[in-house]
Design an enzyme around this catalytic site. Structure first.
Site, mmCIF file in Angstrom:
data_model
loop_
_atom_site.group_PDB
_atom_site.id
_atom_site.type_symbol
_atom_site.label_atom_id
_atom_site.label_comp_id
_atom_site.label_asym_id
_atom_site.label_seq_id
_atom_site.Cartn_x
_atom_site.Cartn_y
_atom_site.Cartn_z
ATOM 1 N N ASN A 9 0.864 -1.174 0.000
ATOM 2 C CA ASN A 9 0.000 0.000 0.000
ATOM 3 C C ASN A 9 0.907 1.231 0.000
ATOM 4 O OD1 ASN A 9 -1.808 2.044 0.383
ATOM 5 N ND2 ASN A 9 -2.474 1.406 2.433
ATOM 6 N N LYS A 11 0.062 4.214 -0.335
ATOM 7 C CA LYS A 11 -0.601 5.414 0.192
ATOM 8 C C LYS A 11 -0.324 6.583 -0.778
ATOM 9 C CE LYS A 11 -0.231 3.322 4.684
ATOM 10 N NZ LYS A 11 -0.178 3.446 6.123
ATOM 11 N N HIS A 92 -9.666 1.092 5.246
ATOM 12 C CA HIS A 92 -8.372 1.419 5.861
ATOM 13 C C HIS A 92 -8.601 2.488 6.927
ATOM 14 C CE1 HIS A 92 -4.240 2.636 6.454
ATOM 15 N NE2 HIS A 92 -3.867 1.539 5.804
ATOM 16 N N GLU A 94 -6.978 4.983 7.741
ATOM 17 C CA GLU A 94 -6.741 6.370 7.295
ATOM 18 C C GLU A 94 -7.968 6.918 6.565
ATOM 19 O OE1 GLU A 94 -3.023 5.538 5.334
ATOM 20 O OE2 GLU A 94 -2.149 5.079 7.295
ATOM 21 N N GLU A 164 -5.173 -4.433 10.894
ATOM 22 C CA GLU A 164 -4.167 -3.377 11.006
ATOM 23 C C GLU A 164 -4.439 -2.548 12.263
ATOM 24 O OE1 GLU A 164 -2.262 -2.366 6.949
ATOM 25 O OE2 GLU A 164 -4.031 -1.127 7.174
ATOM 26 N N GLY A 170 2.711 2.718 10.670
ATOM 27 C CA GLY A 170 3.673 3.800 10.460
ATOM 28 C C GLY A 170 4.387 4.256 11.717
ATOM 29 N N SER A 209 3.702 -1.653 10.438
ATOM 30 C CA SER A 209 5.153 -1.651 10.695
ATOM 31 C C SER A 209 5.819 -3.003 10.442
ATOM 32 C CB SER A 209 5.444 -1.164 12.124
ATOM 33 O OG SER A 209 5.020 0.168 12.286
HETATM 34 P P1 13P Z 1 3.133 0.615 7.604
HETATM 35 O O1 13P Z 1 3.659 -0.680 7.083
HETATM 36 O O2 13P Z 1 3.873 1.825 7.078
HETATM 37 O O3 13P Z 1 3.021 0.611 9.101
HETATM 38 O O4 13P Z 1 1.635 0.791 7.034
HETATM 39 C C1 13P Z 1 0.737 -0.234 7.211
HETATM 40 C C2 13P Z 1 -0.487 0.086 6.442
HETATM 41 O O5 13P Z 1 -1.238 0.970 6.790
HETATM 42 C C3 13P Z 1 -0.729 -0.671 5.213
HETATM 43 O O6 13P Z 1 -2.030 -0.456 4.759
#
Ligand code: 13P
Length: 247
Positions: A9, A11, A92, A94, A164, A170, A209
């Site tokens: 992903n 983003k 997600h 976010e 997640e 992150g 992460s």
């Molecule tokens: P990270 O691997 O940067 O923590 O992000 C995870 C994520 O949100 C994947 O959709």
């Protein structure tokens, strides 16, 4: 046997030139990894070119439940299909947090995918506050009840779930394998209770992460069928390295 899936992903990262360079590096480095299904969730405007390369399966990070209409800035499943995208992320954290996507809206997206035979990864996961209150399992159950558990089991082949935990995204703070095992086993149990045998075929990914340092122990967890990778997917070499962490 459930599918092993490694999904990137990106983003809102990487320029168009970066994306092309990523693809070239991925192409030269992923030889012989046939047991892993690679997916790339890229910015929408790169999907056409990325899909054309036929190097890996390409999906969108967002979709609108309507087929067409007056929804400025949005993109529909038929539009994604027309450029070669084959799946989408739904739910997600976010999108839930920054774009205020509600459970009801996510259910509409899930239903749209099912009606249009389009694969999707449904994301769920709790905040730090919810985890600390000890209510994370109930919270996740609520997210699944709101948007997934109503489905007819005929649609399950379209579904992948990603757990997640928001506090691990992150942050560099990965959930430990006890925490991951607990939640993945719980999700599996909910799926099997609702859908029977078919529920046991749904892949459940972990995200938050994941790096080459922790992927091996995470992917070794019984109900973990792969990863949804943010930061560590931005470099093609690192991303491929994660695929070598499956046993
Ligand atoms: P990270 O691997 O940067 O923590 O992000 C995870 C994520 O949100 C994947 O959709």
């Amino acid at each position: 046997m459930r599918k092993k899936i490694l999904a990137a992903n990106w983003k809102m990262n990487l320029s168009y030139a970066d994306a092309q360079a990523w693809l070239t590096e991925f192409k030269s480095g992923n030889g012989g990894m046939h047991e892993v299904e690679f997916r790339l969730y890229a910015p929408t405007l790169y999907l056409h070119d990325l899909a054309k390369s036929e190097v890996l399966s390409v999906g969108a990070q967002n979709v609108h439940p309507s087929v067409s209409g007056a929804f400025t800035g949005e993109v529909s499943i038929p539009q994604l299909t027309s450029v070669g995208a084959s799946s989408v992320l739904i739910g997600h954290s976010e999108r839930r947090l920054y774009f205020h996507e509600t459970n009801a809206f996510l259910k509409d997206k899930v239903n749209a995918c099912c009606q249009q035979d389009f694969s999707f990864i449904f994301c769920c996961g709790e905040s730090l506050e919810t985890r600390q209150s000890g209510e994370h399992l109930d919270f996740i159950k609520g997210q699944l009840e709101a948007a997934i558990l109503h489905l007819d089991k005929a649609y399950l082949p379209l579904l992948t779930i990603a757990y997640e935990p928001i506090w691990a995204i992150g942050t560099g703070q990965t959930a430990d394998t006890t925490q991951i095992n607990e939640v993945h086993a719980y999700i599996r149990q909910l799926l099997e209770k609702q859908f029977g045998e078919e529920g046991s075929h749904v892949s459940i990914l972990y995200g938050g992460s994941v790096t080459a340092l922790n992927a091996q122990s995470i992917f070794a967890c019984q109900d973990v069928d792969g990863g949804l990778i943010g930061g560590a997917s931005l470099n093609a070499h690192t991303f491929i390295e994660l695929a070598h962490c499956f046993k």
